[in-house]
Write a protein that holds these residues in place. Structure first.
Motif, PDB file in Angstrom:
ATOM      1  N   TYR A  23      -5.759  58.851  86.831  1.00  0.00           N
ATOM      2  CA  TYR A  23      -5.790  57.394  86.715  1.00  0.00           C
ATOM      3  C   TYR A  23      -5.327  56.687  87.989  1.00  0.00           C
ATOM      4  N   LEU A  59      -9.769  52.323  82.321  1.00  0.00           N
ATOM      5  CA  LEU A  59      -8.944  52.778  83.431  1.00  0.00           C
ATOM      6  C   LEU A  59      -7.815  51.788  83.713  1.00  0.00           C
ATOM      7  N   ARG A  62      -5.219  52.212  80.995  1.00  0.00           N
ATOM      8  CA  ARG A  62      -4.486  53.470  81.204  1.00  0.00           C
ATOM      9  C   ARG A  62      -3.431  53.297  82.296  1.00  0.00           C
ATOM     10  N   ARG A  63      -3.798  52.625  83.381  1.00  0.00           N
ATOM     11  CA  ARG A  63      -2.847  52.379  84.469  1.00  0.00           C
ATOM     12  C   ARG A  63      -1.700  51.476  84.011  1.00  0.00           C
TER      13      ARG A  63
END
Length: 130
Positions: A23, A59, A62-63
């Motif tokens: 990630y 993404l 997730r970060r």
């Protein structure tokens, strides 16, 4: 479930797993489509149909999830956390964090209290709805 849809799901999971593992690395749709062995347009369309959000948004979320953990559990600077989780600028990080979580990273850190419960529960409770 048909064999074709099983294979499609497997390909999308392969790409999502790559996003989960890397990630913090610069990942773009062409690279993810190559991992899934499909065209870029097909990848974006199928990923969204399979997981309910675009690859880019997944993404980002997730970060931000990782940043939330670091903000709660460490005293590192917000800027350091921003770059560690894969954002290119503090402004983009702050804007995306606020969009997903509802507060700025600094406000989140002030309000967050490390919870003494099993990690699986904390992750479920703290997961952004984004």
């Amino acid at each position: 479930m048909s064999r074709a849809s099983e294979e499609s799901n497997r390909r999308m999971l392969r790409a999502r797993d790559a996003m989960d593992r890397a990630y913090a690395q610069p990942l773009d749709v062409p690279a993810l489509a190559r991992i899934a062995h499909v065209s870029e347009a097909h990848f974006t369309r199928t990923f969204r149909a399979t997981f309910g959000e675009t690859p880019h948004r997944y993404l980002q979320r997730r970060r931000v999830e990782r940043a939330m953990f670091l903000l709660r559990e460490t005293d590192r600077a917000v800027t350091d956390i921003c770059f560690e989780v894969g954002f290119g600028s503090p402004g983009t990080f702050s804007r995306t964090f606020r969009d997903i979580v509802g507060t700025s990273p600094r406000e989140y850190r002030r309000a967050a209290v490390a919870v003494a419960v099993p990690t699986c529960f904390a992750k479920a409770w703290m997961r952004p709805s984004g």
